[in-house]
Design an enzyme around this catalytic site. Structure first.
Site, short mmCIF file in Angstrom:
data_model
loop_
_atom_site.label_atom_id
_atom_site.label_comp_id
_atom_site.label_asym_id
_atom_site.label_seq_id
_atom_site.Cartn_x
_atom_site.Cartn_y
_atom_site.Cartn_z
N ASN A 72 48.57 -33.28 35.86
CA ASN A 72 49.22 -31.94 35.11
C ASN A 72 48.37 -31.38 34.66
O ASN A 72 47.95 -31.74 33.48
CB ASN A 72 50.27 -32.73 34.25
CG ASN A 72 51.00 -31.68 33.43
OD1 ASN A 72 50.94 -30.52 33.56
ND2 ASN A 72 51.88 -31.97 32.39
N TRP A 73 47.96 -30.35 35.12
CA TRP A 73 46.92 -29.48 34.37
C TRP A 73 47.18 -28.61 33.01
O TRP A 73 46.42 -28.21 32.37
CB TRP A 73 46.15 -28.39 35.33
CG TRP A 73 45.46 -29.11 36.58
CD1 TRP A 73 45.23 -30.50 36.91
CD2 TRP A 73 45.16 -28.21 37.79
NE1 TRP A 73 44.64 -30.51 38.01
CE2 TRP A 73 44.51 -29.29 38.55
CE3 TRP A 73 45.35 -26.96 38.24
CZ2 TRP A 73 44.03 -28.88 39.82
CZ3 TRP A 73 44.83 -26.56 39.32
CH2 TRP A 73 44.03 -27.62 40.33
N LYS A 74 48.65 -28.72 32.82
CA LYS A 74 49.13 -28.14 31.77
C LYS A 74 48.50 -26.40 31.71
O LYS A 74 48.34 -25.72 33.02
CB LYS A 74 48.83 -28.52 30.52
CG LYS A 74 49.21 -29.98 30.51
CD LYS A 74 49.14 -30.70 29.36
CE LYS A 74 49.55 -32.20 29.52
NZ LYS A 74 49.99 -32.84 28.16
N SER B 97 47.87 -40.62 28.09
CA SER B 97 46.63 -40.91 28.05
C SER B 97 46.18 -41.88 28.83
O SER B 97 45.48 -42.99 28.75
CB SER B 97 46.39 -41.75 26.41
OG SER B 97 46.59 -40.57 25.70
N GLU C 294 56.39 -31.60 26.43
CA GLU C 294 56.02 -30.28 25.81
C GLU C 294 57.30 -29.23 25.94
O GLU C 294 57.50 -28.36 25.36
CB GLU C 294 54.80 -29.74 26.45
CG GLU C 294 53.69 -30.84 25.72
CD GLU C 294 52.39 -31.25 26.62
OE1 GLU C 294 52.37 -30.27 27.57
OE2 GLU C 294 51.68 -31.95 26.24
N GLY D 224 48.38 -37.18 25.31
CA GLY D 224 47.15 -36.14 24.68
C GLY D 224 46.89 -36.89 23.46
O GLY D 224 46.08 -36.22 22.68
N GLU E 86 57.04 -40.93 30.02
CA GLU E 86 55.74 -40.58 29.03
C GLU E 86 56.15 -40.59 27.66
O GLU E 86 56.92 -39.83 27.11
CB GLU E 86 55.42 -39.23 29.33
CG GLU E 86 55.15 -38.96 31.05
CD GLU E 86 54.00 -37.54 31.07
OE1 GLU E 86 53.14 -37.62 31.50
OE2 GLU E 86 54.74 -36.62 30.68
N GLY F 104 47.47 -35.92 32.32
CA GLY F 104 47.12 -34.80 31.82
C GLY F 104 45.58 -34.67 31.67
O GLY F 104 44.96 -34.05 32.58
N GLY F 105 45.07 -34.95 30.60
CA GLY F 105 43.73 -34.78 30.03
C GLY F 105 42.70 -35.08 31.33
O GLY F 105 41.64 -34.17 31.84
N HIS G 200 59.19 -32.06 30.93
CA HIS G 200 58.03 -32.49 30.30
C HIS G 200 58.17 -32.47 28.75
O HIS G 200 58.93 -31.44 28.26
CB HIS G 200 56.76 -31.79 30.64
CG HIS G 200 55.39 -32.41 30.24
ND1 HIS G 200 55.00 -32.50 28.62
CD2 HIS G 200 54.87 -33.25 30.78
CE1 HIS G 200 53.91 -32.89 28.68
NE2 HIS G 200 53.77 -33.51 29.76
P1 PGA Z 1 47.54 -36.93 28.78
O1 PGA Z 1 48.97 -36.20 29.30
O2 PGA Z 1 47.18 -37.75 29.93
O3 PGA Z 1 46.67 -36.10 28.51
O4 PGA Z 1 48.20 -38.07 27.86
C1 PGA Z 1 50.10 -36.78 30.17
C2 PGA Z 1 51.00 -35.70 30.38
O5 PGA Z 1 51.41 -35.01 29.39
O6 PGA Z 1 51.90 -35.65 31.42
#
Ligand code: PGA
Length: 248
Positions: free
Chosen positions: A9-11, A211, A96, A172, A166, A232-233, A94
């Site tokens: 997930n590149w956001k 994470s 967010e 994050g 999640e 994500g990251g 998600h």
């Molecule tokens: P993260 O994000 O790996 O940076 O914790 C995961 C996500 O939001 O899907």
């Protein structure tokens, strides 16, 4: 046997150059990857990512859809539009989007339905806040989130849904759920699905997100009910992402 799925997930992180580097970097290391691999790009880069990934094992996904088919919805993107670019997957719900854009369980359930109606596979995200975990409400929260979708689309629809658990406190933050914490919640989610249909519960992929990185992926994905990751990251670094893809 459920296939391991690793989704990036590149956001809101990309540029034409970065997409090129990322996708080419991932493709260069895909030969010995057995997992199904998806990268979810921001809308403007779907076309570029899809073109780079043509004829490869890499799948491209989007990060959200609007529930409407077309019309006066300034700034929004429909399921039809992302399908136009050969996209097969879309992240829905998600944390967010839930926390920053006010998406309720009802909106998320509607988006899952719209994705399915359009032949897209939703990566349906659920997870509890830190205070919800600390007050012992994790199972109640994920039940509420899942039941909203079951009520809307029915349990049969989970044949075409990927669930991503999640925990919001792990996204994050660098704080990962321990394999035991994650496995316990994944087992609970599977038991909840099994209370409706045991075959579907066994076949539904349940990914962990929060994470996940090359150092913890193998242990997490090695847990019985963890079928891969939503990353994500670490999905922004091709080498790290590939190491996670190879952990499955
Ligand atoms: P993260 O994000 O790996 O940076 O914790 C995961 C996500 O939001 O899907």
């Amino acid at each position: 046997m459920r296939q391991t799925i690793v989704a990036g997930n590149w956001k809101m992180n990309a540029s034409k150059e970065a997409v090129n580097t990322l996708v080419m970097g991932i493709l260069s290391g895909m030969a010995d990857v057995k997992s199904k691999v998806i990268v979810c790009a921001p809308f403007p880069y779907l076309s570029q990512a899809e073109a780079l990934a043509t004829h490869s094992q890499l799948h491209i996904g989007a990060q959200d859809i609007n529930v409407n088919a077309s019309g006066a919805f300034t700034g929004e993107v429909s399921a039809d539009m992302i399908k136009d670019f050969g996209v097969e997957h879309v992240i829905v719900g998600h944390s967010e989007r839930r926390s920053l854009y006010g998406e309720t369980d009802g909106v998320v359930a509607e988006k899952v339905q719209v994705a399915l109606d359009n032949g897209l596979t939703p990566l349906f995200c659920i997870g509890e806040l830190l205070e919800e975990r600390e007050s012992g409400n994790t199972e109640a929260v994920v039940s509420r989130q899942i039941n909203a979708v079951i009520d809307r689309v029915g349990i049969e629809a989970f044949k075409n849904i990927i669930v991503a658990y999640e925990p919001v406190w792990a996204i994050g933050t660098g704080v990962t759920a321990t394999p035991q914490q994650a496995q316990d919640t994944h087992a609970f989610i599977r038991s909840l699905l099994a209370s409706h249909d045991s075959d579907i519960a066994q076949s539904t992929p349940i990914l962990y997100g929060g994470s996940m990185n090359p150092a913890n992926a193998e242990e997490l994905i090695g847990c019985e009910d963890i079928d891969g990751g939503l990353i994500g990251g670490a999905s922004l670094k091709p080498d790290d992402f590939l190491r996670i893809c190879k952990a499955g």
